[in-house]
Write an enzyme that holds these catalytic residues in place. Sequence first.
Site, PDB file in Angstrom:
ATOM      1  N   GLU A 233       9.869 -14.514 -19.015  1.00 41.22           N
ATOM      2  CA  GLU A 233       9.563 -13.109 -18.759  1.00 41.22           C
ATOM      3  C   GLU A 233       8.490 -12.590 -19.711  1.00 41.22           C
ATOM      4  O   GLU A 233       7.588 -11.849 -19.317  1.00 41.22           O
ATOM      5  CB  GLU A 233      10.846 -12.277 -18.873  1.00 41.22           C
ATOM      6  CG  GLU A 233      10.665 -10.779 -18.742  1.00 41.22           C
ATOM      7  CD  GLU A 233      10.103 -10.325 -17.409  1.00 41.22           C
ATOM      8  OE1 GLU A 233       9.749  -9.131 -17.308  1.00 41.22           O
ATOM      9  OE2 GLU A 233      10.006 -11.141 -16.469  1.00 41.22           O
TER      10      GLU A 233
ATOM     11  N   TRP B 201      -3.788  -1.728  -1.304  1.00 42.52           N
ATOM     12  CA  TRP B 201      -3.775  -3.007  -2.002  1.00 42.52           C
ATOM     13  C   TRP B 201      -4.243  -4.021  -0.976  1.00 42.52           C
ATOM     14  O   TRP B 201      -3.571  -4.283   0.016  1.00 42.52           O
ATOM     15  CB  TRP B 201      -2.363  -3.342  -2.502  1.00 42.52           C
ATOM     16  CG  TRP B 201      -2.310  -4.567  -3.360  1.00 42.52           C
ATOM     17  CD1 TRP B 201      -2.527  -4.641  -4.701  1.00 42.52           C
ATOM     18  CD2 TRP B 201      -1.993  -5.896  -2.931  1.00 42.52           C
ATOM     19  NE1 TRP B 201      -2.372  -5.930  -5.143  1.00 42.52           N
ATOM     20  CE2 TRP B 201      -2.046  -6.732  -4.076  1.00 42.52           C
ATOM     21  CE3 TRP B 201      -1.673  -6.469  -1.705  1.00 42.52           C
ATOM     22  CZ2 TRP B 201      -1.785  -8.101  -4.021  1.00 42.52           C
ATOM     23  CZ3 TRP B 201      -1.423  -7.833  -1.644  1.00 42.52           C
ATOM     24  CH2 TRP B 201      -1.472  -8.635  -2.792  1.00 42.52           C
TER      25      TRP B 201
ATOM     26  N   ASN C 288       0.498  -0.018   6.256  1.00 46.06           N
ATOM     27  CA  ASN C 288       0.967  -0.887   5.178  1.00 46.06           C
ATOM     28  C   ASN C 288       1.622  -2.082   5.835  1.00 46.06           C
ATOM     29  O   ASN C 288       2.489  -1.919   6.704  1.00 46.06           O
ATOM     30  CB  ASN C 288       1.971  -0.138   4.284  1.00 46.06           C
ATOM     31  CG  ASN C 288       2.509  -1.018   3.170  1.00 46.06           C
ATOM     32  OD1 ASN C 288       1.951  -2.075   2.867  1.00 46.06           O
ATOM     33  ND2 ASN C 288       3.594  -0.580   2.558  1.00 46.06           N
ATOM     34  N   GLY C 289       1.234  -3.294   5.444  1.00 48.08           N
ATOM     35  CA  GLY C 289       1.831  -4.483   6.029  1.00 48.08           C
ATOM     36  C   GLY C 289       0.770  -5.493   6.404  1.00 48.08           C
ATOM     37  O   GLY C 289      -0.403  -5.369   6.025  1.00 48.08           O
TER      38      GLY C 289
ATOM     39  N   CYS D 164       0.846  -1.195   0.000  1.00 51.34           N
ATOM     40  CA  CYS D 164       0.000   0.000   0.000  1.00 51.34           C
ATOM     41  C   CYS D 164       0.881   1.245   0.000  1.00 51.34           C
ATOM     42  O   CYS D 164       2.089   1.179   0.206  1.00 51.34           O
ATOM     43  CB  CYS D 164      -0.899   0.007   1.231  1.00 51.34           C
ATOM     44  SG  CYS D 164      -1.871  -1.491   1.439  1.00 51.34           S
TER      45      CYS D 164
ATOM     46  N   LYS E 106       4.851 -11.037 -18.594  1.00 56.04           N
ATOM     47  CA  LYS E 106       4.376  -9.714 -18.974  1.00 56.04           C
ATOM     48  C   LYS E 106       2.953  -9.792 -19.528  1.00 56.04           C
ATOM     49  O   LYS E 106       2.097  -8.970 -19.202  1.00 56.04           O
ATOM     50  CB  LYS E 106       5.310  -9.088 -20.031  1.00 56.04           C
ATOM     51  CG  LYS E 106       6.647  -8.640 -19.508  1.00 56.04           C
ATOM     52  CD  LYS E 106       6.615  -7.340 -18.748  1.00 56.04           C
ATOM     53  CE  LYS E 106       6.650  -7.474 -17.267  1.00 56.04           C
ATOM     54  NZ  LYS E 106       7.514  -8.313 -16.547  1.00 56.04           N
TER      55      LYS E 106
ATOM     56  N   LYS F 256       3.075  -2.610  -7.403  1.00 56.80           N
ATOM     57  CA  LYS F 256       4.461  -2.540  -7.853  1.00 56.80           C
ATOM     58  C   LYS F 256       5.430  -3.171  -6.872  1.00 56.80           C
ATOM     59  O   LYS F 256       6.285  -3.955  -7.248  1.00 56.80           O
ATOM     60  CB  LYS F 256       4.833  -1.068  -8.084  1.00 56.80           C
ATOM     61  CG  LYS F 256       6.244  -0.863  -8.613  1.00 56.80           C
ATOM     62  CD  LYS F 256       6.401  -1.432  -9.998  1.00 56.80           C
ATOM     63  CE  LYS F 256       7.789  -1.233 -10.549  1.00 56.80           C
ATOM     64  NZ  LYS F 256       7.953  -1.930 -11.837  1.00 56.80           N
TER      65      LYS F 256
ATOM     66  N   HIS G  68       7.623 -32.570 -24.461  1.00 56.83           N
ATOM     67  CA  HIS G  68       7.502 -33.427 -23.280  1.00 56.83           C
ATOM     68  C   HIS G  68       6.244 -33.099 -22.476  1.00 56.83           C
ATOM     69  O   HIS G  68       6.213 -33.314 -21.272  1.00 56.83           O
ATOM     70  CB  HIS G  68       8.746 -33.292 -22.401  1.00 56.83           C
ATOM     71  CG  HIS G  68       9.998 -33.776 -23.064  1.00 56.83           C
ATOM     72  ND1 HIS G  68      10.262 -35.114 -23.261  1.00 56.83           N
ATOM     73  CD2 HIS G  68      11.033 -33.090 -23.612  1.00 56.83           C
ATOM     74  CE1 HIS G  68      11.418 -35.241 -23.887  1.00 56.83           C
ATOM     75  NE2 HIS G  68      11.899 -34.029 -24.109  1.00 56.83           N
TER      76      HIS G  68
ATOM     77  N   GLU H 212       0.472 -10.541 -16.730  1.00 56.41           N
ATOM     78  CA  GLU H 212       0.323  -9.438 -15.781  1.00 56.41           C
ATOM     79  C   GLU H 212      -0.650  -8.371 -16.261  1.00 56.41           C
ATOM     80  O   GLU H 212      -1.449  -7.859 -15.475  1.00 56.41           O
ATOM     81  CB  GLU H 212       1.689  -8.773 -15.526  1.00 56.41           C
ATOM     82  CG  GLU H 212       2.613  -9.547 -14.619  1.00 56.41           C
ATOM     83  CD  GLU H 212       3.928  -8.815 -14.429  1.00 56.41           C
ATOM     84  OE1 GLU H 212       4.372  -8.693 -13.284  1.00 56.41           O
ATOM     85  OE2 GLU H 212       4.522  -8.369 -15.432  1.00 56.41           O
TER      86      GLU H 212
ATOM     87  N   ARG I  68       1.470   1.666  -6.048  1.00 60.75           N
ATOM     88  CA  ARG I  68       1.668   0.730  -4.937  1.00 60.75           C
ATOM     89  C   ARG I  68       0.370   0.039  -4.523  1.00 60.75           C
ATOM     90  O   ARG I  68       0.392  -0.953  -3.792  1.00 60.75           O
ATOM     91  CB  ARG I  68       2.244   1.473  -3.728  1.00 60.75           C
ATOM     92  CG  ARG I  68       3.605   2.078  -3.956  1.00 60.75           C
ATOM     93  CD  ARG I  68       4.094   2.768  -2.703  1.00 60.75           C
ATOM     94  NE  ARG I  68       4.357   1.807  -1.649  1.00 60.75           N
ATOM     95  CZ  ARG I  68       5.552   1.288  -1.383  1.00 60.75           C
ATOM     96  NH1 ARG I  68       6.593   1.634  -2.099  1.00 60.75           N
ATOM     97  NH2 ARG I  68       5.709   0.423  -0.402  1.00 60.75           N
TER      98      ARG I  68
END
Length: 620
Positions: free
Chosen positions: A493, A74, A100-101, A2, A497, A615, A516, A500, A27
Amino acid sequence: MCGIVGYIGHRNASEILIEGLLRLEYRGYDSAGIAVSHEGGINVRKKAGRVKEMASLVERMPVPGSLGIGHTRWATHGETTDVNSHPHTGGNGDVVLVHNGVVENHARLREQLQQKGYIFHSQTDTEVVAHLISHELAEQIKLESAPDDPRICFRAVEAALKQLKGTYGLAVLFRDWPDMLIAARVGSPLVVGVGEDEYFIASDASPLAGHTNEVVYLADHQLVILTRDGMELLHRDLGQQAPSIQTLAPEATASDLGEFEHYMLKEIFEQPTSVQNAMRGRLDLDEATAMFGGLNLTPQQLRRVDRIVLTACGTSWHAGLVGEYLLEEFARIPTEVEYASELRYRNPPLTETTMVFAITQSGETADTLAAMRECRRKGHPTLAICNVVGSTIAREADGGIYLHAGPEIGVASTKAFTSQVTVLTLLALYLGRMRHLSWPAGKRIIEQLQAIPGKIEQALKCNEQVRAVAERFRDNQNFLYLGRLYNFPVALEGALKLKEISYAHAEGYPAAEMKHGPIALVDENTPSVFLVPRGSIYSKVVSNLEEIRARRGPVIAIACEGDHRLDKLADEVIYVPEVEEYLQPLVTSIPLQLLAYHIAVLRGCNVDRPRNLAKSVTVE
């Protein structure tokens, strides 16, 4: 995760708080709120949704005053609702705070407080902290001979924090002490901005732009008491401390969009510069090696290293995989890449000659920080590859390397990835030249590295073509990303992307592993993105590609300029400049970033603020 802001001074607090929350919205953007102290009360305005929705509420219902706190959320505990939004109120309204936490023992504390008569309105762990501080404040007032002493508030916060298990960044207001703001941290970052007769609190430096360039980074277990007259810094175990005021680098707060529609696109196009900055001042042509000023280890100590562990999360973990190939090829040092979230709870056999690198953009990732601390606790040299000066990981590591990539605002990391890969290439060169890598080989690596910013500039010219490819595949729901050797981590990666920001399902694999199992997924509606630049196993990857074509799977190929053999094998071919195999991730990642970006835009997704993500992951 947050974002927290706070202000005490002589200006309109709500304007500063909202401005700061807009800069911190990357955030967390589930909900937002502010609380402002004024004329014996604390006025709270909060709302589920984006900061601008809360700002509209404040416009309709203004909150005057020059002392306040704000929060952009968040969600960790409780759904995204107005009631669960911060700030939260404790007791009878005498305490208001933002957090935050994660408070791990919130359920037990909630039960104890309910038994004492406290009424809860939200599902959050934060409301527990608000009531707990209010309760401790009442207890302090009973014991105090001078009940109007503002130190009571500090002692109440201190007593409450000792009962919490977990992580927190807190900013607290007190109704009956309207000229004081208290902030504290354990595990969640907070920075204090020092102005003229005014102070600021924020989760990172971005809200401080234009207000001050003097900052104090709070360490774990530190509390700060802010009034209009000054700042007092205290440590839970060590008592009063002198604040270490640092000057904020200008790039730490530079976050304008400029000509770009989204931060992600801006940051993709900044990569020629960010990669150049990662190399600046670190190449020694005379000695054909790299130079680092912050490793804090002697050449003798570095030569004794016989194993390297790279630990990270998400995109940084993918950069670490590229680093594993680089370090083993050039330095000949056995290297492992560990998910930080797993390493923190494992007990791997690390010897005294093992060196650990924590890789992180923000320097605040909770899992990476915990893994680094665990390795340091066991006596291993633990260094950081980090982008944020003053971050917790940067301050606690034994040494490290800064990326100098500038702020990365878009939630989906782009320029941090290529900067991390660049720094890991320099590290492989540096350690390789200490061991067996010859002077001519080192010189060639440097020459190739110096050309890379121009090669990335060239690669970015595919933007319009990639947009056309995105138009064709915008509605597909499943993608495979396939590459080998240095391009296998790039495939991972690229898939990340796309997941996300476009919410399409995508998986990355080594191209040879496709047969496989994953080949069972191939059909006319599942595009495969193949990384096929020229290299030592080019023909092998082409063979894997043909296996997909034989099953009528659409193919998007990323290939070297001039390689027209693929024109007949792939549905779409996106060309990138030809570079040495070990540098290919720096150019092949570019079209994958652009592909994810354009598909997301065409699907109407919020590119910079994808759902459920933030983020900086500062909670476990």
